[in-house]
Write a protein that holds these residues in place. Structure first.
Motif, PDB file in Angstrom:
ATOM      1  N   ARG A   5       0.721  -1.223   0.007  1.00 39.61           N
ATOM      2  CA  ARG A   5      -0.135   0.116  -0.148  1.00 39.61           C
ATOM      3  C   ARG A   5       1.009   1.318   0.005  1.00 39.61           C
ATOM      4  NH1 ARG A   5      -4.576  -2.444   4.175  1.00 39.61           N
ATOM      5  NH2 ARG A   5      -5.434  -3.889   2.737  1.00 39.61           N
ATOM      6  N   GLU A   6       1.949   0.954   0.942  1.00 38.72           N
ATOM      7  CA  GLU A   6       2.955   2.251   0.735  1.00 38.72           C
ATOM      8  C   GLU A   6       3.377   2.765  -0.703  1.00 38.72           C
ATOM      9  OE1 GLU A   6       3.435   4.617   2.688  1.00 38.72           O
ATOM     10  OE2 GLU A   6       1.923   3.907   3.779  1.00 38.72           O
ATOM     11  N   ASP A   7       3.743   1.540  -1.545  1.00 37.83           N
ATOM     12  CA  ASP A   7       4.284   1.618  -2.828  1.00 37.83           C
ATOM     13  C   ASP A   7       3.209   2.386  -3.544  1.00 37.83           C
ATOM     14  OD1 ASP A   7       6.639   0.289  -2.275  1.00 37.83           O
ATOM     15  OD2 ASP A   7       5.770  -1.775  -2.887  1.00 37.83           O
ATOM     16  N   LYS A  65     -11.337   0.095  -7.724  1.00 36.92           N
ATOM     17  CA  LYS A  65     -11.950   1.167  -7.260  1.00 36.92           C
ATOM     18  C   LYS A  65     -11.042   1.599  -5.917  1.00 36.92           C
ATOM     19  CE  LYS A  65     -15.824   0.823  -9.517  1.00 36.92           C
ATOM     20  NZ  LYS A  65     -15.698   1.276 -10.813  1.00 36.92           N
ATOM     21  N   THR A  66     -10.515   0.631  -5.211  1.00 37.82           N
ATOM     22  CA  THR A  66      -9.976   1.221  -3.700  1.00 37.82           C
ATOM     23  C   THR A  66      -8.253   0.710  -3.965  1.00 37.82           C
ATOM     24  OG1 THR A  66     -10.027  -1.356  -3.168  1.00 37.82           O
ATOM     25  CG2 THR A  66     -11.924   0.214  -2.840  1.00 37.82           C
ATOM     26  N   LEU A  67      -7.609   1.199  -2.994  1.00 44.14           N
ATOM     27  CA  LEU A  67      -6.120   0.748  -3.007  1.00 44.14           C
ATOM     28  C   LEU A  67      -6.012  -0.464  -2.709  1.00 44.14           C
ATOM     29  CD1 LEU A  67      -3.721   2.869  -3.027  1.00 44.14           C
ATOM     30  CD2 LEU A  67      -3.663   2.609  -0.660  1.00 44.14           C
ATOM     31  N   SER A  68      -6.967  -1.205  -2.004  1.00 45.21           N
ATOM     32  CA  SER A  68      -6.851  -2.835  -1.881  1.00 45.21           C
ATOM     33  C   SER A  68      -7.026  -3.296  -3.357  1.00 45.21           C
ATOM     34  CB  SER A  68      -7.623  -3.289  -0.984  1.00 45.21           C
ATOM     35  OG  SER A  68      -7.399  -2.661   0.558  1.00 45.21           O
ATOM     36  N   PHE A  70      -6.258  -2.383  -6.209  1.00 49.31           N
ATOM     37  CA  PHE A  70      -5.111  -2.242  -6.958  1.00 49.31           C
ATOM     38  C   PHE A  70      -3.904  -3.091  -6.379  1.00 49.31           C
ATOM     39  CE2 PHE A  70      -6.831   1.852  -8.607  1.00 49.31           C
ATOM     40  CZ  PHE A  70      -6.285   1.859 -10.025  1.00 49.31           C
ATOM     41  N   GLU A  71      -3.629  -3.013  -5.228  1.00 49.11           N
ATOM     42  CA  GLU A  71      -2.693  -3.888  -4.525  1.00 49.11           C
ATOM     43  C   GLU A  71      -3.015  -5.513  -4.821  1.00 49.11           C
ATOM     44  OE1 GLU A  71      -1.055  -4.714  -0.047  1.00 49.11           O
ATOM     45  OE2 GLU A  71      -3.013  -3.999  -0.184  1.00 49.11           O
ATOM     46  N   LYS A  72      -4.234  -5.905  -4.779  1.00 49.90           N
ATOM     47  CA  LYS A  72      -4.466  -7.224  -5.358  1.00 49.90           C
ATOM     48  C   LYS A  72      -4.202  -7.700  -6.556  1.00 49.90           C
ATOM     49  CE  LYS A  72      -7.917  -7.732  -1.452  1.00 49.90           C
ATOM     50  NZ  LYS A  72      -9.617  -7.524  -1.265  1.00 49.90           N
ATOM     51  N   TYR A  73      -4.700  -6.716  -7.447  1.00 45.95           N
ATOM     52  CA  TYR A  73      -4.414  -6.796  -8.980  1.00 45.95           C
ATOM     53  C   TYR A  73      -2.870  -7.130  -9.301  1.00 45.95           C
ATOM     54  CZ  TYR A  73      -4.670  -5.719 -13.836  1.00 45.95           C
ATOM     55  OH  TYR A  73      -4.954  -6.130 -15.219  1.00 45.95           O
ATOM     56  N   LEU A  74      -2.195  -5.857  -8.849  1.00 43.06           N
ATOM     57  CA  LEU A  74      -0.974  -5.832  -8.976  1.00 43.06           C
ATOM     58  C   LEU A  74       0.145  -7.190  -8.538  1.00 43.06           C
ATOM     59  CD1 LEU A  74      -0.377  -1.920  -8.720  1.00 43.06           C
ATOM     60  CD2 LEU A  74      -0.357  -3.172 -10.897  1.00 43.06           C
TER      61      LEU A  74
END
Length: 78
Positions: A5-7, A65-68, A70-74
């Motif tokens: 998440r920091e990234d 939609k959320t930061l989470s 993006f995190e999961k996808y990436l």
């Protein structure tokens, strides 16, 4: 290497999103409800492509939609 998440917050800043917006982002609340607008999304997607080498297809981008999200996808793509 996984994306944290920091990234992602650093990528938001690099995409031109204001620091005060990024600082207060909650990971499970839609970014559009936290000061990130639809104009910011293309910039974020381009920054992800440039910095991480991951191109996000339009159909996939619509579901992030959320930061989470993006995190999961990436982390699946890396």
């Amino acid at each position: 290497m996984s994306v944290t998440r920091e990234d992602l917050k650093k990528l938001l800043l690099a995409a031109g999103i204001k620091q005060d917006v990024v600082k207060g982002i909650e990971p499970d609340v839609p970014l559009t409800q936290q000061g990130v607008d639809s104009v910011d999304y293309p910039s974020l997607l381009e920054t992800i492509k440039e910095r991480l080498g991951v191109e996000i297809a339009n159909e996939d981008a619509c579901s992030l939609k959320t930061l989470s999200d993006f995190e999961k996808y990436l982390n699946k793509k890396k």
